[in-house]
Design a protein around this motif. Structure first.
Motif, mmCIF file in Angstrom:
data_model
loop_
_atom_site.group_PDB
_atom_site.id
_atom_site.type_symbol
_atom_site.label_atom_id
_atom_site.label_comp_id
_atom_site.label_asym_id
_atom_site.label_seq_id
_atom_site.Cartn_x
_atom_site.Cartn_y
_atom_site.Cartn_z
ATOM 1 N N ASN A 1 34.731 33.312 -53.734
ATOM 2 C CA ASN A 1 35.979 32.380 -54.042
ATOM 3 C C ASN A 1 35.491 30.866 -54.210
ATOM 4 N N HIS A 2 34.478 30.434 -53.487
ATOM 5 C CA HIS A 2 33.886 29.223 -53.798
ATOM 6 C C HIS A 2 33.115 29.053 -55.296
ATOM 7 N N PHE A 3 32.357 30.098 -55.455
ATOM 8 C CA PHE A 3 31.546 30.205 -56.664
ATOM 9 C C PHE A 3 32.805 29.906 -57.835
ATOM 10 N N LYS A 4 33.895 30.881 -57.700
ATOM 11 C CA LYS A 4 35.107 30.531 -58.882
ATOM 12 C C LYS A 4 35.565 29.291 -58.907
ATOM 13 N N ALA A 5 35.854 28.587 -57.656
ATOM 14 C CA ALA A 5 36.295 27.263 -57.681
ATOM 15 C C ALA A 5 35.543 26.369 -58.345
ATOM 16 N N HIS A 6 34.204 26.718 -58.691
ATOM 17 C CA HIS A 6 33.107 25.719 -58.989
ATOM 18 C C HIS A 6 32.838 26.101 -60.674
ATOM 19 N N ARG A 7 33.763 26.927 -61.251
ATOM 20 C CA ARG A 7 33.534 27.639 -62.562
ATOM 21 C C ARG A 7 33.271 26.627 -63.562
ATOM 22 N N ASP A 8 33.962 25.632 -63.599
ATOM 23 C CA ASP A 8 33.850 24.651 -64.685
ATOM 24 C C ASP A 8 32.585 23.868 -64.856
ATOM 25 N N ILE A 9 31.449 24.022 -63.711
ATOM 26 C CA ILE A 9 30.353 23.018 -63.603
ATOM 27 C C ILE A 9 29.163 23.894 -63.940
ATOM 28 N N GLU A 10 28.248 23.839 -64.804
ATOM 29 C CA GLU A 10 27.159 24.740 -65.276
ATOM 30 C C GLU A 10 25.940 23.983 -64.904
ATOM 31 N N GLY A 11 24.671 24.670 -64.674
ATOM 32 C CA GLY A 11 23.513 23.888 -64.445
ATOM 33 C C GLY A 11 22.744 24.706 -63.280
ATOM 34 N N ASP A 12 21.745 24.217 -62.932
ATOM 35 C CA ASP A 12 20.796 24.478 -61.870
ATOM 36 C C ASP A 12 20.981 23.242 -60.700
ATOM 37 N N PHE A 13 21.186 23.946 -59.682
ATOM 38 C CA PHE A 13 21.361 22.892 -58.367
ATOM 39 C C PHE A 13 20.622 23.212 -57.254
ATOM 40 N N LEU A 14 19.806 22.267 -56.655
ATOM 41 C CA LEU A 14 19.125 22.857 -55.165
ATOM 42 C C LEU A 14 20.713 22.820 -54.245
ATOM 43 N N VAL A 15 20.615 23.806 -53.433
ATOM 44 C CA VAL A 15 21.817 24.181 -52.567
ATOM 45 C C VAL A 15 21.208 23.946 -51.233
ATOM 46 N N PRO A 16 21.800 22.861 -50.442
ATOM 47 C CA PRO A 16 21.548 22.852 -48.950
ATOM 48 C C PRO A 16 22.562 23.435 -48.352
ATOM 49 N N ALA A 17 22.252 24.184 -47.446
ATOM 50 C CA ALA A 17 23.356 25.174 -46.327
ATOM 51 C C ALA A 17 22.517 25.245 -45.192
ATOM 52 N N MET A 18 23.402 25.052 -44.230
ATOM 53 C CA MET A 18 23.178 25.453 -42.826
ATOM 54 C C MET A 18 22.852 27.005 -42.576
ATOM 55 N N ALA A 19 21.784 27.490 -41.975
ATOM 56 C CA ALA A 19 21.711 28.984 -41.961
ATOM 57 C C ALA A 19 20.774 29.198 -40.734
ATOM 58 N N GLY A 20 21.283 30.039 -39.761
ATOM 59 C CA GLY A 20 20.511 30.514 -38.843
ATOM 60 C C GLY A 20 19.546 31.592 -39.031
ATOM 61 N N PHE A 21 18.357 31.719 -38.455
ATOM 62 C CA PHE A 21 17.397 32.531 -39.043
ATOM 63 C C PHE A 21 16.891 33.350 -37.803
ATOM 64 N N GLY A 22 16.403 34.632 -37.692
ATOM 65 C CA GLY A 22 15.730 35.010 -36.777
ATOM 66 C C GLY A 22 16.522 36.620 -36.550
ATOM 67 N N ILE A 23 15.583 37.396 -35.873
ATOM 68 C CA ILE A 23 16.199 38.834 -35.847
ATOM 69 C C ILE A 23 15.816 39.094 -34.369
ATOM 70 N N GLY A 24 16.921 39.254 -33.708
ATOM 71 C CA GLY A 24 16.866 39.586 -32.218
ATOM 72 C C GLY A 24 17.478 41.093 -31.813
ATOM 73 N N ASN A 25 17.767 41.237 -30.588
ATOM 74 C CA ASN A 25 18.598 42.220 -30.376
ATOM 75 C C ASN A 25 20.024 42.085 -30.513
ATOM 76 N N THR A 26 20.752 43.012 -30.532
ATOM 77 C CA THR A 26 22.178 42.833 -30.978
ATOM 78 C C THR A 26 22.999 41.733 -30.164
ATOM 79 N N SER A 27 22.747 41.689 -28.833
ATOM 80 C CA SER A 27 23.327 40.527 -28.019
ATOM 81 C C SER A 27 23.165 39.150 -28.648
ATOM 82 N N ASN A 28 21.596 38.996 -28.720
ATOM 83 C CA ASN A 28 21.081 37.616 -29.390
ATOM 84 C C ASN A 28 21.793 37.379 -30.732
ATOM 85 N N ASN A 29 21.802 38.475 -31.479
ATOM 86 C CA ASN A 29 22.492 38.075 -32.981
ATOM 87 C C ASN A 29 23.816 37.946 -33.137
ATOM 88 N N LEU A 30 24.636 38.551 -32.110
ATOM 89 C CA LEU A 30 26.031 38.084 -31.761
ATOM 90 C C LEU A 30 26.115 36.767 -31.495
#
Length: 182
Positions: A56-85
């Motif tokens: 949906n975000h991609f479609k809402a952005h459809r009239d702008i073309e080009g390459d962009f650096l995209v900053p986004a908050m993202a958690g990293f790491g693989i733990g057990n299921t409790s930790n991942n939840l």
């Protein structure tokens, strides 16, 4: 799209939702390996909802073309299921309380209606995701799988529910047939 700030927010949200999709798919595999079949199903269902949000975000952005650096908050790491939840809960609450709250206010101010709709739909689903992940974590922390068996996702907005599928999506109004079940 007339406003660069809202466009940048759409790109950031697209990036964040795309990464959430990948994280949840990975964490779903770990849950399955640890014997939490329903938690695995939950991770996979919500991964699909995140894919819907990114689309949906991609479609809402459809009239702008080009390459962009995209900053986004993202958690990293693989733990057990409790930790991942726990990481999933933190990520969902960040989206609800900070990211989408700010993006919605900006889109409203800039009168970017399609972005506003996309952000609002995602935020409503993220609230539910946080609650479902909290319920799953409580079960896992007691050494049990969650008790619900089916998770249903609206393929239009990403609304998520357990139990019976509503006749119409309460967020976007889509018909019952637009839900995908996991």
């Amino acid at each position: 799209m007339k406003n660069n700030m809202t466009a940048a927010n759409l790109r950031s949200a697209f990036g964040g939702e795309s990464m959430a999709y990948q994280r949840y798919k990975s964490w779903g595999k770990i849950a399955m390996q640890e014997g939490f079949k329903n938690v695995s199903k939950l991770f996979n269902a919500i991964a699909y909802a995140e894919e819907v949000h990114a689309g949906n975000h991609f479609k809402a952005h459809r009239d702008i073309e080009g390459d962009f650096l995209v900053p986004a908050m993202a958690g990293f790491g693989i733990g057990n299921t409790s930790n991942n939840l726990g990481k999933a809960i933190s990520g969902e609450l960040f989206e609800v309380n900070e990211m989408y709250a700010t993006y919605i206010a900006t889109a409203e101010f800039q009168q970017e209606q399609e972005a506003l709709k996309s952000f609002t739909w995602a935020r409503e689903a993220e609230k539910i995701h946080a609650d479902l992940f909290k319920e799953a974590k409580l079960s896992v922390d007691m050494g049990k799988d969650v008790s619900f068996n089916e998770v249903h996702i609206c393929s239009i907005c990403g609304y998520t529910t357990i139990g019976p599928i509503p006749e119409k999506c309460p967020v976007c109004g889509a018909e019952k047939t637009k839900f995908v079940s996991f």
